[in-house]
Design an enzyme around this catalytic site. Structure first.
Site, mmCIF file in Angstrom:
data_model
loop_
_atom_site.group_PDB
_atom_site.id
_atom_site.type_symbol
_atom_site.label_atom_id
_atom_site.label_comp_id
_atom_site.label_asym_id
_atom_site.label_seq_id
_atom_site.Cartn_x
_atom_site.Cartn_y
_atom_site.Cartn_z
ATOM 1 N N ASN A 1 0.869 -1.178 0.000
ATOM 2 C CA ASN A 1 0.000 0.000 0.000
ATOM 3 C C ASN A 1 0.903 1.225 0.000
ATOM 4 O O ASN A 1 1.535 1.536 1.007
ATOM 5 C CB ASN A 1 -0.896 -0.036 1.249
ATOM 6 C CG ASN A 1 -1.767 1.201 1.368
ATOM 7 O OD1 ASN A 1 -1.802 2.030 0.454
ATOM 8 N ND2 ASN A 1 -2.463 1.324 2.492
ATOM 9 N N LYS B 1 0.034 4.228 -0.179
ATOM 10 C CA LYS B 1 -0.623 5.391 0.450
ATOM 11 C C LYS B 1 -0.444 6.625 -0.451
ATOM 12 O O LYS B 1 -0.416 6.471 -1.673
ATOM 13 C CB LYS B 1 -0.114 5.587 1.874
ATOM 14 C CG LYS B 1 -0.246 4.287 2.689
ATOM 15 C CD LYS B 1 -0.078 4.462 4.165
ATOM 16 C CE LYS B 1 -0.263 3.114 4.860
ATOM 17 N NZ LYS B 1 -0.161 3.184 6.309
ATOM 18 N N HIS C 1 -9.693 1.286 5.284
ATOM 19 C CA HIS C 1 -8.376 1.446 5.923
ATOM 20 C C HIS C 1 -8.521 2.382 7.129
ATOM 21 O O HIS C 1 -9.320 3.330 7.093
ATOM 22 C CB HIS C 1 -7.370 2.022 4.921
ATOM 23 C CG HIS C 1 -5.955 1.925 5.410
ATOM 24 N ND1 HIS C 1 -5.441 2.812 6.331
ATOM 25 C CD2 HIS C 1 -4.971 1.034 5.150
ATOM 26 C CE1 HIS C 1 -4.186 2.465 6.604
ATOM 27 N NE2 HIS C 1 -3.875 1.389 5.906
ATOM 28 N N GLU D 1 -6.824 4.727 8.092
ATOM 29 C CA GLU D 1 -6.604 6.148 7.773
ATOM 30 C C GLU D 1 -7.865 6.764 7.176
ATOM 31 O O GLU D 1 -8.140 7.947 7.384
ATOM 32 C CB GLU D 1 -5.374 6.289 6.860
ATOM 33 C CG GLU D 1 -4.093 6.075 7.654
ATOM 34 C CD GLU D 1 -2.945 5.416 6.906
ATOM 35 O OE1 GLU D 1 -2.942 5.410 5.675
ATOM 36 O OE2 GLU D 1 -2.037 4.886 7.589
ATOM 37 N N GLU E 1 -5.292 -4.904 10.714
ATOM 38 C CA GLU E 1 -4.260 -3.885 10.880
ATOM 39 C C GLU E 1 -4.512 -3.125 12.182
ATOM 40 O O GLU E 1 -5.272 -2.132 12.181
ATOM 41 C CB GLU E 1 -4.302 -2.890 9.705
ATOM 42 C CG GLU E 1 -4.037 -3.504 8.350
ATOM 43 C CD GLU E 1 -3.480 -2.481 7.356
ATOM 44 O OE1 GLU E 1 -2.436 -2.771 6.766
ATOM 45 O OE2 GLU E 1 -4.053 -1.391 7.209
ATOM 46 N N GLY F 1 2.678 2.181 11.012
ATOM 47 C CA GLY F 1 3.644 3.269 10.884
ATOM 48 C C GLY F 1 4.389 3.598 12.171
ATOM 49 O O GLY F 1 5.032 4.641 12.273
ATOM 50 N N SER G 1 3.582 -2.205 10.430
ATOM 51 C CA SER G 1 5.026 -2.259 10.650
ATOM 52 C C SER G 1 5.649 -3.602 10.254
ATOM 53 O O SER G 1 6.523 -4.123 10.950
ATOM 54 C CB SER G 1 5.354 -1.909 12.103
ATOM 55 O OG SER G 1 4.984 -0.565 12.382
ATOM 56 N N GLY H 1 3.002 -1.074 4.319
ATOM 57 C CA GLY H 1 2.995 0.351 3.994
ATOM 58 C C GLY H 1 4.417 0.852 3.780
ATOM 59 O O GLY H 1 5.009 0.676 2.722
ATOM 60 N N GLY H 2 4.991 1.437 4.831
ATOM 61 C CA GLY H 2 6.312 2.076 4.743
ATOM 62 C C GLY H 2 7.382 1.235 4.061
ATOM 63 O O GLY H 2 8.102 1.734 3.182
HETATM 64 P P1 13P Z 1 3.043 0.362 7.778
HETATM 65 O O1 13P Z 1 3.590 -0.891 7.127
HETATM 66 O O2 13P Z 1 3.758 1.606 7.335
HETATM 67 O O3 13P Z 1 2.924 0.216 9.250
HETATM 68 O O4 13P Z 1 1.545 0.549 7.202
HETATM 69 C C1 13P Z 1 0.658 -0.506 7.278
HETATM 70 C C2 13P Z 1 -0.558 -0.154 6.525
HETATM 71 O O5 13P Z 1 -1.304 0.736 6.909
HETATM 72 C C3 13P Z 1 -0.827 -0.885 5.283
HETATM 73 O O6 13P Z 1 -2.109 -0.630 4.789
#
Ligand code: 13P
Length: 260
Positions: A9, A11, A105, A107, A178, A184, A221, A242-243
């Protein structure tokens, strides 16, 4: 055997130019791993969720690899068309080549205040439109975890989001567990705690729902350091990254450790 899912993802990161550079590196690494004709033998599926603005470009790049690299949007709206400024419909993401869409999600829920009700409508729209499998995100915040309320909380989120498909046969669903406190933060879940939640989600969805292929993946993470332990658990069918997916070498390393 179910294929493991390794999903990225991005983002709100990367322009088309960035995407081109990313895949130049990533596909080079993939091509070095296996002959293209034998990807099926890897028992894994890679999913990329770039921003809406790069869906078409990403699709163009991954087209020769569609047998094991799939496209997802990061969000979608529940209505088919009309006066919804700034929104994108199921038909629109399908036209860009998406076979998945992330829905709900944290967010979206927390920053953009999207309700359980709207999340449920989006899931319903995905199934009604057909051809796009939801990646439904659920997960508790730290306060709830501290009070050991994660199961009740996630059950409520699942129930609200999936109400419309109760009693209906659906071909497939991906649930992404999640926990908000792990996203994050560098503070991933302990693999045993993840396994317990995934088992709980399986148990909940196996009664009362008729889902052909259910996969429950973990996000929060995920890195090269924890992927092997997480993916080794029987109910963790994959990961949503994500990251650590933003750098092609690091995401490739995660993928490689997951499928080896
Ligand atoms: P991180 O891997 O940056 O923690 O993000 C996870 C996420 O929100 C994937 O949708």
């Amino acid at each position: 055997m179910k294929k493991k899912i390794i999903a990225a993802n991005f983002k709100m990161n990367k322009t088309d130019e960035d995407i081109k550079k990313y895949f130049a590196v990533f596909l080079d690494l993939i091509n070095g791993l296996k002959n293209k004709t034998s990807y099926d033998g890897l028992d894994a599926e890679l999913i990329f969720a770039p921003p809406f603005t790069s869906l078409l470009e990403t699709h163009k790049i991954i087209e020769p690899y569609l047998d094991f690299i799939k496209l997802s949007s990061q969000n979608v709206y529940s209505e088919k068309s009309g006066a919804y400024t700034g929104e994108i419909s199921i038909d629109m993401i399908k036209a860009c080549g998406c076979v998945y869409t992330i829905i709900g999600h944290s967010e979206r829920r927390n920053i953009f205040k999207e309700s359980d009700e709207l999340t449920g409508k989006k899931v319903e729209a995905a199934y009604t439109g057909g051809g796009v499998t939801p990646i439904l995100c659920v997960g508790e915040n730290l306060d709830i975890r501290k009070q050991n309320g994660q199961e009740r909380f996630v059950e409520n989120q699942l129930s609200a989001a999936l109400n419309s498909i109760k009693g209906r046969n659906t071909s497939s669903l991906i649930v992404a567990y999640e926990p908000v406190w792990a996203i994050g933060t560098g503070m991933s879940i302990k693999a045993d705690d993840g396994e317990a939640m995934h088992g709980f989600i399986y148990d909940y969805l196996k009664t009362g729902f008729s889902i052909g292929e259910l996969r429950v993946i973990y996000g929060g993470s995920v890195t090269e350091a924890n992927i092997e332990e997480l993916i080794g658990k029987p109910h963790i069918d994959g990961v949503l990254v994500g990251g650590a997916s933003l750098d092609p070498q690091s995401f490739y390393n995660i993928f490689k450790l997951a499928v080896k």
